[in-house]
Design a protein around this motif. Structure first.
Motif, PDB file in Angstrom:
ATOM      1  N   GLU A 125      38.912-107.450  80.611  1.00 33.02           N
ATOM      2  CA  GLU A 125      38.041-106.702  81.534  1.00 33.02           C
ATOM      3  C   GLU A 125      36.625-107.273  81.615  1.00 33.02           C
ATOM      4  OE1 GLU A 125      38.212-102.611  80.476  1.00 33.02           O
ATOM      5  OE2 GLU A 125      40.347-102.400  80.912  1.00 33.02           O
ATOM      6  N   LYS A 126      36.488-108.577  81.448  1.00 32.31           N
ATOM      7  CA  LYS A 126      35.171-109.212  81.568  1.00 32.31           C
ATOM      8  C   LYS A 126      35.055-110.042  82.843  1.00 32.31           C
ATOM      9  CE  LYS A 126      34.008-107.888  77.319  1.00 32.31           C
ATOM     10  NZ  LYS A 126      35.290-107.404  76.814  1.00 32.31           N
ATOM     11  N   ASP A 349      32.416-110.122  86.954  1.00 32.54           N
ATOM     12  CA  ASP A 349      31.954-108.734  86.854  1.00 32.54           C
ATOM     13  C   ASP A 349      30.713-108.555  85.996  1.00 32.54           C
ATOM     14  OD1 ASP A 349      33.886-107.859  88.517  1.00 32.54           O
ATOM     15  OD2 ASP A 349      35.030-106.713  87.043  1.00 32.54           O
ATOM     16  N   TYR A 350      30.450-109.483  85.081  1.00 28.93           N
ATOM     17  CA  TYR A 350      29.370-109.218  84.115  1.00 28.93           C
ATOM     18  C   TYR A 350      27.967-109.479  84.643  1.00 28.93           C
ATOM     19  CZ  TYR A 350      30.286-114.226  82.966  1.00 28.93           C
ATOM     20  OH  TYR A 350      30.506-115.582  83.006  1.00 28.93           O
ATOM     21  N   TYR A 351      27.824-110.051  85.841  1.00 28.77           N
ATOM     22  CA  TYR A 351      26.478-110.277  86.380  1.00 28.77           C
ATOM     23  C   TYR A 351      25.835-108.950  86.800  1.00 28.77           C
ATOM     24  CZ  TYR A 351      27.258-115.313  86.455  1.00 28.77           C
ATOM     25  OH  TYR A 351      27.492-116.613  86.084  1.00 28.77           O
ATOM     26  N   ASP A 384      22.757-108.606  81.830  1.00 31.69           N
ATOM     27  CA  ASP A 384      22.038-107.810  80.832  1.00 31.69           C
ATOM     28  C   ASP A 384      22.931-106.841  80.067  1.00 31.69           C
ATOM     29  OD1 ASP A 384      19.727-109.096  81.511  1.00 31.69           O
ATOM     30  OD2 ASP A 384      18.907-107.480  82.749  1.00 31.69           O
ATOM     31  N   GLY A 385      24.146-106.591  80.532  1.00 33.36           N
ATOM     32  CA  GLY A 385      24.996-105.590  79.876  1.00 33.36           C
ATOM     33  C   GLY A 385      26.149-106.152  79.071  1.00 33.36           C
ATOM     34  N   VAL A 400      20.183-114.423  80.534  1.00 32.92           N
ATOM     35  CA  VAL A 400      20.279-115.148  81.795  1.00 32.92           C
ATOM     36  C   VAL A 400      20.643-116.591  81.468  1.00 32.92           C
ATOM     37  CG1 VAL A 400      17.821-115.793  81.866  1.00 32.92           C
ATOM     38  CG2 VAL A 400      19.133-115.630  84.001  1.00 32.92           C
ATOM     39  N   GLY A 401      21.433-117.207  82.319  1.00 32.78           N
ATOM     40  CA  GLY A 401      21.854-118.566  81.999  1.00 32.78           C
ATOM     41  C   GLY A 401      22.401-119.314  83.193  1.00 32.78           C
TER      42      GLY A 401
END
Length: 525
Positions: A125-126, A349-351, A384-385, A400-401
């Motif tokens: 789920e990432k 999804d992680y952004y 950030d999460g 951030v990357g």
């Protein structure tokens, strides 16, 4: 010695002896070892061994007697979506990686590595719709494992596991994705990623601006041609979806569709939204009014004045950060390379905030034509999460990357070199130790040891009596710049001949001055 019901054979003089065994392979090996031919095997009393035992023994003996049977329909190849790299390709790849890593280090990053596989639950789920592309491994020792899909999620896991609150790191490593590869476009199932990330709580947009500066430095340094970096913000996208009437439950799904606009036409993307994801047609059309917009800081100001978007809190936060980001990019001198593009979505999804993607621009044939996009070569954004998803107490570490698309860049550079017929040296050998005479192996070995001990990259031919012409041709073919020649005359006079391969000039150098002369010439070249 094993389970009941099976037997193995040993020999006590001429009389066969039976022992219980649980391993049929052991049976076969012992029978083959003791029964060297079919005559010996036939002499064994069948009454003392089971019918099954005889079948196993005879099959094993047949295999032993025919070890070189051809395998039918056997094709030697690499798995789909993977490839070998030749020595020439490795030299080119190492040059690209060296340039990328040196830029990361110039900006103060530390190196980090993580396992090639992670616990499956760490990756679950990432990745949104791309989760199906994760390679799962078979159960090994009670752990469900998956090959890493990217380097970002393992980094977040590392931060949470080690309670790291601040870090600037780079990571170069392989990742695996179970997608349909497009080799011509530099897309593989196994490929290398080069990541740079800044973790920690800092003032807004300063780390984000540095990431974009790094992208510009790397792409300019690699001399790939003109490029453009598209930027957007996931909060602005979510704001657009909200004001256009997209149900919040469909935000991620519609974002994934928008992410395909660089590969598909709006007509096809709209069809996917409406027919496959159940979005109302008029909502999709309202989304199109926004996502077709792109420009610079002036577009940011325009969106602030948009009657619908200006009423959304999330969108205003994103626009405020982008306005500040453009101020920093102007100070860095790279604002002209950046485009605010509302179609940029980045499907992962992680952004959570600013996202960006660098594309190469193909020079148009005519001045009035628009530059053509020939593919993404770098991308990244703010997440950030993600760390909080791994922390037992949900503590977040803002991050951030960016990731450099090494495979895509490598394919472009490799094709360019083939087009212009450029040759690549596959070794870094500086000096070749040669002789024109026989029985000089010992002297060559002593001489090359002196060069190695002095830190000089040197080679010799692995023959007792090589021909001088063969040795010199090898140097010319492989690009070795210098040759040291030792023979009877040189040994008698206490000198070594130093030959330049390029102009074939030779000079005699005393043995004690040889290393210094070689180092001087190498420093001048």
């Amino acid at each position: 010695m094993g389970g009941p019901g099976l037997c193995c054979l040993a020999s006590s003089g001429d009389r066969p002896v039976l022992y219980a065994s649980g391993q049929s392979i052991l049976i076969a090996r012992l029978v083959v070892h003791r029964a060297r031919d079919t005559t010996r095997l036939a002499s064994i009393e069948r009454s003392h061994i089971s019918h099954f035992f005889c079948q196993v023994a005879e099959a094993a003996l047949a295999t032993q007697l025919k070890p070189h049977q051809e395998k039918s329909n056997f094709i030697i190849k690499t798995p789909k979506g993977t490839r070998d790299l030749s020595p020439e390709q490795m030299v080119l790849r190492e040059k690209i990686l060296d340039m990328v890593v040196s830029c990361f280090k110039r900006h103060g990053a530390k190196g980090l590595d993580t396992p090639a596989f992670e616990l499956k639950e760490m990756l679950t789920e990432k990745y949104g719709e791309d989760s199906g592309l994760v390679y799962d491994l078979k159960d090994q020792g009670g752990e469900l494992l998956s090959l890493r899909y990217d380097l970002t999620v393992p980094f977040a896991r590392y931060l949470a596991m080690n309670k790291v609150k601040k870090m600037k790191r780079y990571h170069v490593g392989k990742v695996w994705r179970r997608e349909s590869p497009t080799i011509a476009q530099g897309r593989y199932r196994e490929f290398c990623q080069c990541d740079f990330d800044i973790a920690g709580q800092f003032d807004p947009m300063i780390p984000d601006a540095e990431c974009l500066k790094i992208m510009c430095e790397i792409l300019s340094g690699l001399q790939l041609g003109d490029f453009l970096i598209k930027v957007n913000d996931r909060r602005i996208l979510d704001g657009i979806f909200a004001v256009c009437g997209v149900p919040e439950s469909k935000f991620h799904a519609i974002c994934s569709s928008v992410d395909k606009l660089d590969k598909m036409s709006w007509k096809d993307v709209r069809h996917e939204m409406v027919a496959k994801k159940g979005l109302a047609a008029e909502v999709a059309d309202r989304i199109w009014d926004y996502v077709q917009c792109h420009g610079g800081v002036s577009l940011v100001k325009q969106m602030f004045q948009d009657p619908r978007l200006s009423q959304n809190k999330q969108a205003l936060e994103g626009l405020g950060d982008l306005k500040l980001l453009f101020e920093y990019l102007t100070l860095f001198g790279i604002a002209e390379k950046i485009s605010f593009d509302l179609s940029l979505a980045r499907g992962l999804d992680y952004y959570t905030g600013v996202i960006y993607e660098a594309v190469l621009l193909q020079t148009p044939a005519h001045a009035e034509e628009e530059p053509l996009n020939v593919g993404s070569v770098a991308a990244g954004g703010r997440y950030d999460g993600l760390v909080g998803m791994f922390d037992p107490k949900g503590h977040n570490v803002p991050c951030v990357g960016l990731s450099i698309g090494v495979e895509r860049i490598f394919s472009i550079v490799e094709q360019r070199m083939k087009t212009f017929g450029e040759k690549i040296r596959t070794t870094e050998t500086q000096v070749f130790v040669a002789t024109p005479q026989k029985n000089f192996l010992q002297e060559r070995l002593k001489l090359i040891a002196e060069l190695w001990d002095a830190g000089i990259k040197a080679e010799l031919m692995y023959k007792n009596n090589p021909k001088l012409l063969t040795q010199l041709h090898y140097c010319e073919n492989t690009g070795i710049p210098l040759v040291v020649i030792i023979g009877e005359q040189e040994l008698k006079e206490g000198v070594i001949k130093l030959r330049s391969v390029a102009n074939r000039e030779e000079v005699a150098i005393t043995r004690e001055n040889l290393v210094a002369e070689i180092q001087k010439r190498l420093s001048e070249s």
